[in-house]
Design an enzyme around this catalytic site. Sequence first.
Site, PDB file in Angstrom:
ATOM      1  N   ILE A 280      43.235  33.733  40.163  1.00  0.00           N
ATOM      2  CA  ILE A 280      44.250  33.488  39.301  1.00  0.00           C
ATOM      3  C   ILE A 280      45.157  35.076  40.151  1.00  0.00           C
ATOM      4  O   ILE A 280      44.683  35.988  41.042  1.00  0.00           O
ATOM      5  CB  ILE A 280      43.797  34.632  38.528  1.00  0.00           C
ATOM      6  CG1 ILE A 280      43.494  34.900  36.716  1.00  0.00           C
ATOM      7  CG2 ILE A 280      45.370  35.994  37.697  1.00  0.00           C
ATOM      8  CD1 ILE A 280      43.455  35.708  35.548  1.00  0.00           C
ATOM      9  N   ALA A 281      46.648  34.235  40.385  1.00  0.00           N
ATOM     10  CA  ALA A 281      47.014  35.013  41.609  1.00  0.00           C
ATOM     11  C   ALA A 281      49.081  35.107  41.310  1.00  0.00           C
ATOM     12  O   ALA A 281      48.827  33.989  40.467  1.00  0.00           O
ATOM     13  CB  ALA A 281      47.166  33.964  42.943  1.00  0.00           C
TER      14      ALA A 281
ATOM     15  N   GLU B 170      34.388  36.692  38.305  1.00  0.00           N
ATOM     16  CA  GLU B 170      34.264  37.632  38.842  1.00  0.00           C
ATOM     17  C   GLU B 170      35.508  38.381  40.230  1.00  0.00           C
ATOM     18  O   GLU B 170      36.815  37.492  40.197  1.00  0.00           O
ATOM     19  CB  GLU B 170      33.087  36.621  40.133  1.00  0.00           C
ATOM     20  CG  GLU B 170      31.857  36.658  39.927  1.00  0.00           C
ATOM     21  CD  GLU B 170      31.794  35.173  39.248  1.00  0.00           C
ATOM     22  OE1 GLU B 170      31.264  34.676  39.023  1.00  0.00           O
ATOM     23  OE2 GLU B 170      33.508  34.315  39.361  1.00  0.00           O
TER      24      GLU B 170
ATOM     25  N   ASN C  10      39.126  45.801  43.567  1.00  0.00           N
ATOM     26  CA  ASN C  10      40.216  45.330  42.605  1.00  0.00           C
ATOM     27  C   ASN C  10      40.567  46.076  42.092  1.00  0.00           C
ATOM     28  O   ASN C  10      40.514  45.744  40.263  1.00  0.00           O
ATOM     29  CB  ASN C  10      40.088  43.762  43.058  1.00  0.00           C
ATOM     30  CG  ASN C  10      41.542  43.345  42.590  1.00  0.00           C
ATOM     31  OD1 ASN C  10      43.114  43.782  42.337  1.00  0.00           O
ATOM     32  ND2 ASN C  10      41.974  41.884  43.074  1.00  0.00           N
TER      33      ASN C  10
ATOM     34  N   TYR D  99      42.123  43.090  32.643  1.00  0.00           N
ATOM     35  CA  TYR D  99      40.997  42.364  32.796  1.00  0.00           C
ATOM     36  C   TYR D  99      40.476  43.518  31.274  1.00  0.00           C
ATOM     37  O   TYR D  99      40.150  42.428  30.372  1.00  0.00           O
ATOM     38  CB  TYR D  99      40.041  41.707  33.307  1.00  0.00           C
ATOM     39  CG  TYR D  99      40.849  41.469  34.584  1.00  0.00           C
ATOM     40  CD1 TYR D  99      41.110  40.442  34.578  1.00  0.00           C
ATOM     41  CD2 TYR D  99      39.528  41.180  35.934  1.00  0.00           C
ATOM     42  CE1 TYR D  99      41.347  39.195  34.877  1.00  0.00           C
ATOM     43  CE2 TYR D  99      40.139  40.099  36.905  1.00  0.00           C
ATOM     44  CZ  TYR D  99      41.082  39.177  36.438  1.00  0.00           C
ATOM     45  OH  TYR D  99      41.633  38.416  37.440  1.00  0.00           O
TER      46      TYR D  99
END
Length: 148
Positions: free
Chosen positions: A72-73, A106, A111, A118
């Site tokens: 995801i970015a 992961e 982060n 999440y």
Amino acid sequence: MNNLEICAFEKKYLREILSIENLSFAVPWTKDSMEKELTNKFAQYVVIKLDDVVVGYGGMWLILDEGHITNIAVHPEFRGIGAGKKIIEGLIDICKEKNINSLTLEVRTSNYVAKNLYRKFGFVEEGIRKNYYNDNNEDAIIMWKRNI
């Protein structure tokens, strides 16, 4: 943000996705790796656009009744506008459509922004992968969202 649009990953978005990948990760996926995801029967990706500009993407592999988020970015210039939230919503929607019961990923121990995002979606920390990241041997937190 109302202008955020979710769409499927297509080859026409590859250049923008690779740019975001390179801006976001110490060890980015290669063009070849990302192109292979277009034909990987297990892969499902979403692209987030803001006024026709690709600002982020996310992908996962669906195997049996589980999904594994691979990446995801969000482009650094567009972080904080809800694109990450929209990506996760899109991936969860795909899981629901395909009767996927749980989703895992992961995330780097450091982060905090991603881990908090999440958690807002019900992911919980369930394990650690020691020295998971090749660039600095940082541990990864394994997170799960069950009963989607």
